[in-house]
Write an enzyme that holds these catalytic residues in place. Structure first.
Site, PDB file in Angstrom:
ATOM      1  N   THR A 247      35.733  41.627  19.570  1.00  0.00           N
ATOM      2  CA  THR A 247      36.787  42.567  19.174  1.00  0.00           C
ATOM      3  C   THR A 247      37.699  42.909  20.353  1.00  0.00           C
ATOM      4  OG1 THR A 247      35.475  44.528  19.639  1.00  0.00           O
ATOM      5  CG2 THR A 247      35.301  43.612  17.422  1.00  0.00           C
TER       6      THR A 247
ATOM      7  N   GLN B  15      36.725  42.655   5.686  1.00  0.00           N
ATOM      8  CA  GLN B  15      36.193  43.968   6.035  1.00  0.00           C
ATOM      9  C   GLN B  15      34.796  44.089   5.437  1.00  0.00           C
ATOM     10  OE1 GLN B  15      35.747  46.368   7.897  1.00  0.00           O
ATOM     11  NE2 GLN B  15      37.748  47.369   7.772  1.00  0.00           N
TER      12      GLN B  15
ATOM     13  N   GLU C 137      29.854  39.030  15.101  1.00  0.00           N
ATOM     14  CA  GLU C 137      30.916  39.760  15.815  1.00  0.00           C
ATOM     15  C   GLU C 137      30.273  40.693  16.840  1.00  0.00           C
ATOM     16  OE1 GLU C 137      34.330  41.232  13.574  1.00  0.00           O
ATOM     17  OE2 GLU C 137      34.016  43.185  14.513  1.00  0.00           O
TER      18      GLU C 137
ATOM     19  N   HIS D 179      39.600  38.432  19.188  1.00  0.00           N
ATOM     20  CA  HIS D 179      40.471  39.275  18.375  1.00  0.00           C
ATOM     21  C   HIS D 179      41.668  39.670  19.251  1.00  0.00           C
ATOM     22  CE1 HIS D 179      37.032  40.764  15.499  1.00  0.00           C
ATOM     23  NE2 HIS D 179      36.765  39.537  15.973  1.00  0.00           N
TER      24      HIS D 179
ATOM     25  N   TYR E  17      40.685  42.423   3.035  1.00  0.00           N
ATOM     26  CA  TYR E  17      40.077  43.679   2.604  1.00  0.00           C
ATOM     27  C   TYR E  17      39.668  43.615   1.135  1.00  0.00           C
ATOM     28  CZ  TYR E  17      42.029  44.904   7.040  1.00  0.00           C
ATOM     29  OH  TYR E  17      42.306  44.900   8.390  1.00  0.00           O
TER      30      TYR E  17
HETATM   31  P1  FAD Z   1      48.073  43.677   8.369  1.00  0.00           P
HETATM   32  O1  FAD Z   1      47.651  42.332   7.873  1.00  0.00           O
HETATM   33  O2  FAD Z   1      49.321  43.777   9.129  1.00  0.00           O
HETATM   34  O3  FAD Z   1      47.987  44.697   7.191  1.00  0.00           O
HETATM   35  C1  FAD Z   1      48.164  46.105   7.407  1.00  0.00           C
HETATM   36  C2  FAD Z   1      48.834  46.739   6.190  1.00  0.00           C
HETATM   37  O4  FAD Z   1      50.171  46.247   6.065  1.00  0.00           O
HETATM   38  C3  FAD Z   1      48.149  46.400   4.869  1.00  0.00           C
HETATM   39  O5  FAD Z   1      48.250  47.543   4.041  1.00  0.00           O
HETATM   40  C4  FAD Z   1      48.960  45.240   4.315  1.00  0.00           C
HETATM   41  O6  FAD Z   1      48.920  45.182   2.885  1.00  0.00           O
HETATM   42  C5  FAD Z   1      50.354  45.549   4.838  1.00  0.00           C
HETATM   43  N1  FAD Z   1      51.111  44.322   5.151  1.00  0.00           N
HETATM   44  C6  FAD Z   1      50.624  43.219   5.797  1.00  0.00           C
HETATM   45  N2  FAD Z   1      51.596  42.288   5.963  1.00  0.00           N
HETATM   46  C7  FAD Z   1      52.723  42.833   5.425  1.00  0.00           C
HETATM   47  C8  FAD Z   1      54.054  42.360   5.305  1.00  0.00           C
HETATM   48  N3  FAD Z   1      54.410  41.164   5.788  1.00  0.00           N
HETATM   49  N4  FAD Z   1      54.970  43.178   4.680  1.00  0.00           N
HETATM   50  C9  FAD Z   1      54.603  44.391   4.200  1.00  0.00           C
HETATM   51  N5  FAD Z   1      53.345  44.885   4.305  1.00  0.00           N
HETATM   52  C10 FAD Z   1      52.410  44.122   4.911  1.00  0.00           C
HETATM   53  N6  FAD Z   1      40.960  46.524  14.931  1.00  0.00           N
HETATM   54  C11 FAD Z   1      41.015  46.539  16.295  1.00  0.00           C
HETATM   55  O7  FAD Z   1      41.664  47.427  16.882  1.00  0.00           O
HETATM   56  N7  FAD Z   1      40.373  45.581  17.059  1.00  0.00           N
HETATM   57  C12 FAD Z   1      39.658  44.582  16.474  1.00  0.00           C
HETATM   58  O8  FAD Z   1      39.099  43.729  17.173  1.00  0.00           O
HETATM   59  C13 FAD Z   1      39.574  44.527  15.042  1.00  0.00           C
HETATM   60  N8  FAD Z   1      38.881  43.546  14.414  1.00  0.00           N
HETATM   61  C14 FAD Z   1      38.865  43.485  13.043  1.00  0.00           C
HETATM   62  C15 FAD Z   1      38.177  42.439  12.405  1.00  0.00           C
HETATM   63  C16 FAD Z   1      38.133  42.362  11.010  1.00  0.00           C
HETATM   64  C17 FAD Z   1      37.404  41.222  10.344  1.00  0.00           C
HETATM   65  C18 FAD Z   1      38.766  43.370  10.218  1.00  0.00           C
HETATM   66  C19 FAD Z   1      38.701  43.315   8.708  1.00  0.00           C
HETATM   67  C20 FAD Z   1      39.441  44.413  10.838  1.00  0.00           C
HETATM   68  C21 FAD Z   1      39.514  44.479  12.247  1.00  0.00           C
HETATM   69  N9  FAD Z   1      40.198  45.504  12.912  1.00  0.00           N
HETATM   70  C22 FAD Z   1      40.257  45.540  14.286  1.00  0.00           C
HETATM   71  C23 FAD Z   1      40.844  46.583  12.145  1.00  0.00           C
HETATM   72  C24 FAD Z   1      42.331  46.264  11.829  1.00  0.00           C
HETATM   73  O9  FAD Z   1      43.071  46.258  13.030  1.00  0.00           O
HETATM   74  C25 FAD Z   1      42.846  47.352  10.884  1.00  0.00           C
HETATM   75  O10 FAD Z   1      42.226  47.248   9.635  1.00  0.00           O
HETATM   76  C26 FAD Z   1      44.352  47.432  10.748  1.00  0.00           C
HETATM   77  O11 FAD Z   1      44.678  48.690  10.126  1.00  0.00           O
HETATM   78  C27 FAD Z   1      44.995  46.341   9.906  1.00  0.00           C
HETATM   79  O12 FAD Z   1      45.003  45.140  10.572  1.00  0.00           O
HETATM   80  P2  FAD Z   1      45.466  43.792   9.797  1.00  0.00           P
HETATM   81  O13 FAD Z   1      45.545  42.743  10.794  1.00  0.00           O
HETATM   82  O14 FAD Z   1      44.647  43.582   8.595  1.00  0.00           O
HETATM   83  O15 FAD Z   1      46.941  44.261   9.368  1.00  0.00           O
END
Ligand code: FAD
Length: 288
Positions: free
Chosen positions: A49, A177, A18, A79, A146
């Site tokens: 990212t 993560q 990454e 991303h 996560y």
């Molecule tokens: P979600 O999958 O939407 O989850 C967020 C929260 O909502 C979780 O607590 C989950 O349990 C809950 N949730 C999910 N779906 C639902 C649903 N349908 N109903 C109710 N609750 C739900 N951030 C950046 O800004 N840019 C990047 O390029 C970036 N790259 C990343 C790459 C990786 C591999 C990882 C692990 C993280 C990255 N992040 C990045 C950080 C990420 O944006 C944050 O961790 C963010 O807070 C959550 O994103 P997510 O897509 O996992 O969210």
């Protein structure tokens, strides 16, 4: 060029990197040297990212993913975050990705940034995935996961339930993560499999090479630190070269153990540092 899900087959373990785009005021040229060196390490793909603000104007993700795909001839994933974007803004990025031949998107919600007013179109990554799948494109879609639970989740069980919704929406591959205790990852994968999540899950590994980096990372993602890790930090924090070598050794040991456990893939958070990536790859190359 491949959809990421097609890289996972048989006993083969995927190795991916990454990187992040250079800062807005930095020249795009600064990424060439990094990419040149990462390319020599022959990863299966490199992901790029997306800026946390979600602002299209500030984002160079498409430009860099396009370089990886079209100049360096490597698989890539761009991303894409949604929580600070409207449907119209997402449409613009999707079209740019398509025009540049980029096949894969890591679809993310993005962090909630206190000073940036939230837009209402997307609440979760699963909403973005459903939206992309409803369009007339053929992107491979990945999602984030996560091992210790997302910081906003009350517990890991509800987090895994939500992860299942993300996979049901169309995520074909997951990247985790960062974590420093492999057992957390193994327990998480067991829970995910019990929940019926059967897509490949890559383990996110971040080599920690200075103390400032770990303080920032842990405050952002809340990864727990095993005693052997904190002891290492305490012992070497005032000796930069020793800290760097210890961090490389720690990440190497994590990867050796993951490979022995038959992990689907290892995703190295390179922090745009090809020297560290090379040292780790030299240690593990014959194990893949
Ligand atoms: P979600 O999958 O939407 O989850 C967020 C929260 O909502 C979780 O607590 C989950 O349990 C809950 N949730 C999910 N779906 C639902 C649903 N349908 N109903 C109710 N609750 C739900 N951030 C950046 O800004 N840019 C990047 O390029 C970036 N790259 C990343 C790459 C990786 C591999 C990882 C692990 C993280 C990255 N992040 C990045 C950080 C990420 O944006 C944050 O961790 C963010 O807070 C959550 O994103 P997510 O897509 O996992 O969210």
């Amino acid at each position: 060029m491949n959809k990421l899900k097609d890289l996972f087959h048989g006993d083969r373990t995927v190795l991916s990197f990454e990187i992040f785009p250079p800062k807005h005021d930095g020249s795009i040229e600064t990424i060439y040297d990094t990419l040149e060196q990462l390319h020599d390490l022959k990863p299966d793909f490199i992901s790029v990212t997306y800026g946390a603000s979600g602002s299209i104007a500030d984002n160079r993700t498409v430009e860099i993913a396009s370089l990886i795909r079209n100049k360096y001839d490597l698989n890539t994933a761009a991303h894409l975050t949604c929580v600070n974007s409207s449907r119209e803004e997402i449409d613009i990025v999707l079209e740019r990705l398509h025009q540049n031949g980029i096949e894969n998107i890591l679809a993310l919600r993005g962090d909630i940034v206190p000073d940036v007013p939230r837009k209402k179109d997307f609440a979760h990554a699963s909403d973005l995935i459903t939206y992309i799948k409803g369009k007339d494109y053929d992107f491979g879609i990945s999602g984030a996961c996560y091992p210790e639970g997302h910081p906003q989740s009350p517990d890991t069980v509800s987090d895994v339930r939500n992860l299942k919704k993300k996979v049901d929406a169309g995520a074909e591959h997951l990247i985790s993560q960062l974590f420093f205790d492999n057992q957390m990852f193994y327990d998480f994968v067991d829970k995910a499999r019990i929940a019926g999540i059967d897509v490949p899950i890559e383990a996110g590994i971040m080599p920690v090479v200075n103390k400032k980096q770990i303080e920032r990372m842990v405050s952002l993602c809340g990864a727990s630190l095993p005693a052997k890790f904190t002891k290492m930090m305490q012992r070497y924090e005032s000796r930069p070269d020793a800290m760097r070598d210890a961090g490389i050794a720690y990440a190497t040991n994590q990867i050796v153990d993951l490979l022995a456990h038959g992990v689907d893939g290892v995703h190295l958070y390179t922090m745009n540092n090809p020297y560290i990536a090379r040292r780790i790859c030299d240690n593990i190359r014959s194990l893949f």
